[in-house]
Design an enzyme around this catalytic site. Structure first.
Site, PDB file in Angstrom:
ATOM      1  N   ARG A 118       7.092  -2.706   8.988  1.00  0.00           N
ATOM      2  CA  ARG A 118       6.335  -1.903   8.032  1.00  0.00           C
ATOM      3  C   ARG A 118       5.367  -2.796   7.263  1.00  0.00           C
ATOM      4  NH1 ARG A 118       6.191  -1.973   1.988  1.00  0.00           N
ATOM      5  NH2 ARG A 118       5.618   0.131   1.323  1.00  0.00           N
ATOM      6  N   ILE A 119       4.145  -2.326   7.080  1.00  0.00           N
ATOM      7  CA  ILE A 119       3.143  -3.022   6.282  1.00  0.00           C
ATOM      8  C   ILE A 119       2.831  -2.169   5.066  1.00  0.00           C
ATOM      9  CG2 ILE A 119       0.776  -3.896   6.227  1.00  0.00           C
ATOM     10  CD1 ILE A 119       1.061  -4.355   9.271  1.00  0.00           C
ATOM     11  N   GLY A 120       2.901  -2.768   3.888  1.00  0.00           N
ATOM     12  CA  GLY A 120       2.686  -2.020   2.662  1.00  0.00           C
ATOM     13  C   GLY A 120       1.275  -2.142   2.133  1.00  0.00           C
ATOM     14  N   THR A 171       1.711  -2.624  -8.145  1.00  0.00           N
ATOM     15  CA  THR A 171       3.122  -2.728  -7.781  1.00  0.00           C
ATOM     16  C   THR A 171       3.743  -1.344  -7.851  1.00  0.00           C
ATOM     17  OG1 THR A 171       5.280  -3.668  -8.381  1.00  0.00           O
ATOM     18  CG2 THR A 171       3.698  -3.372 -10.173  1.00  0.00           C
ATOM     19  N   GLY A 172       4.543  -1.014  -6.856  1.00  0.00           N
ATOM     20  CA  GLY A 172       5.159   0.303  -6.842  1.00  0.00           C
ATOM     21  C   GLY A 172       5.410   0.766  -5.429  1.00  0.00           C
ATOM     22  N   ASN A 173       5.453   2.073  -5.235  1.00  0.00           N
ATOM     23  CA  ASN A 173       5.669   2.632  -3.909  1.00  0.00           C
ATOM     24  C   ASN A 173       4.379   2.507  -3.109  1.00  0.00           C
ATOM     25  OD1 ASN A 173       5.797   4.474  -1.668  1.00  0.00           O
ATOM     26  ND2 ASN A 173       7.620   5.351  -2.626  1.00  0.00           N
ATOM     27  N   GLY A 174       4.367   1.565  -2.180  1.00  0.00           N
ATOM     28  CA  GLY A 174       3.147   1.207  -1.478  1.00  0.00           C
ATOM     29  C   GLY A 174       2.500   2.321  -0.691  1.00  0.00           C
ATOM     30  N   THR A 204       6.904  -6.228  -6.217  1.00  0.00           N
ATOM     31  CA  THR A 204       5.683  -6.961  -5.909  1.00  0.00           C
ATOM     32  C   THR A 204       5.238  -7.791  -7.111  1.00  0.00           C
ATOM     33  OG1 THR A 204       4.983  -5.213  -4.413  1.00  0.00           O
ATOM     34  CG2 THR A 204       3.273  -6.676  -5.237  1.00  0.00           C
TER      35      THR A 204
END
Length: 339
Positions: free
Chosen positions: A233-235, A256-259, A205
């Site tokens: 999928r929506i983050g 930014t990272g694992n949503g 991201t």
């Protein structure tokens, strides 16, 4: 040198005011010196510098924070080095699905878009939603309706092939053999684990946060999501409070990272809340929230800035593309944790 020796203006409370400031990130993850040739590092660093210069040029000329963050993120969307726009990762079905959001800290207005397949610059779509007249009555648009709005506003459309890069397609193919390494995702698709030194699921991201001469803060965030995410999928990126937040009273934050973790822990809003209710500095609040992610095995980082231009860039992975710029300084850009 102590900051006060620079003769910077101070507030009534004696705080140093750095003036217009821009901070950006270009993604976080398993970014190791040992597998990252120096010439490639310099390409990423120069891309970060250019993004900072594009955004700060606006601040330096008296422009608004909202203009600056759009410009900085738009550059990264057009760069093949980052997971947004041109360099986005693929879904498990082999598609590109983009999303973005933007927020104005002076009035809490925000706009977001998701499930985009043909918009060259999602951040410009989000910005257009925010400022168009008559105003859009909704914060969040997705899919066909979002693209219909973009077409009506004559934004630039591209075919899916425009987003292709050889690197991302290779990661897509590798990812079909190795599912995400994060414990949150193990076994959900193929039931295989992945070595920690081989992560075909980068979290790239991009985002920008700025404060302008008037003390107004804005945040913009854009992404292609997680490699081989499920189609549809929506983050966290388009979810206000999770991947994006801005308010003049506290700070602006982009994540930014694992949503999935950013959504469940409302990460960006949590940074601002710690400042508001606990009186923490932007550095203290951001570091505490990112460390909290580590404790629940959530990988990621944030960039943040407060109304005085104080910057925070904590992360809990080996690396995060990041940088900041203020008046009378060259862009400061970094990749690794020990930079």
């Amino acid at each position: 040198m102590h900051l006060n020796e620079l003769n910077l203006p101070t507030t009534a409370h004696g705080r140093v005011n750095h003036g217009p400031t821009l901070v950006i990130h270009g993604g976080v993850g398993t970014i190791l010196r040992t597998s990252f040739p120096r010439e490639e590092q310099e390409q990423y660093l120069e891309a970060l510098r250019t993004s900072l210069r594009d955004g700060f040029r606006i601040l330096e000329s008296g422009g608004t924070a909202i203009d600056a963050v759009e410009a900085a993120v738009r550059y990264m969307e057009d760069s093949p080095f980052f997971n947004a726009g041109k360099g986005a990762v693929y879904t498990i079905g082999g598609n590109i699905e983009l999303e973005a959001s933007i927020m104005d800290g002076s009035n809490h207005r925000a706009s977001a878009c998701t499930l985009l397949h043909h918009i060259r610059n999602p951040i410009t779509l989000a910005r257009t939603m925010l400022t168009t007249k008559p105003p859009v009555p909704h914060v969040f648009l997705g899919g066909a309706q979002a693209e219909a709005f973009a077409r009506d506003k004559e934004l630039e459309f591209v075919e899916q092939g425009y987003f292709y890069t050889e690197k991302r397609w290779k990661q897509h193919i590798e990812g079909l053999e190795y599912p995400p390494s994060n414990s949150e995702s193990k076994g959900t698709v193929y039931g295989k684990s992945v070595p920690r030194d081989h992560d075909p699921n980068p979290m790239g991201t991009v985002g920008a946060v700025a404060v302008d001469r008037e003390g107004n803060i804005a945040t913009a965030t854009s992404t292609g999501g997680r490699n081989n995410k499920w189609d549809g999928r929506i983050g966290d990126t388009p979810l206000i409070g999770s991947g994006t937040w801005a308010e003049n009273a506290t700070c602006g934050v982009s994540g930014t990272g694992n949503g999935e973790f950013f959504i469940r822990y409302a990460v960006c809003h949590d940074v601002a809340s710690r400042m508001r209710y606990l009186g923490e500095s932007v550095q203290e609040a951001a570091a505490t929230v990112v460390e909290g992610l580590r404790k629940v095995e959530g990988e990621g980082g944030v960039v943040a800035v407060d109304r005085y231009g104080e910057v925070a860039m904590p992360f809990n992975s080996p690396g995060m593309y990041r940088g900041y710029i203020r008046a009378d300084m060259e862009p400061q850009v970094f990749i690794f944790g020990d930079d």
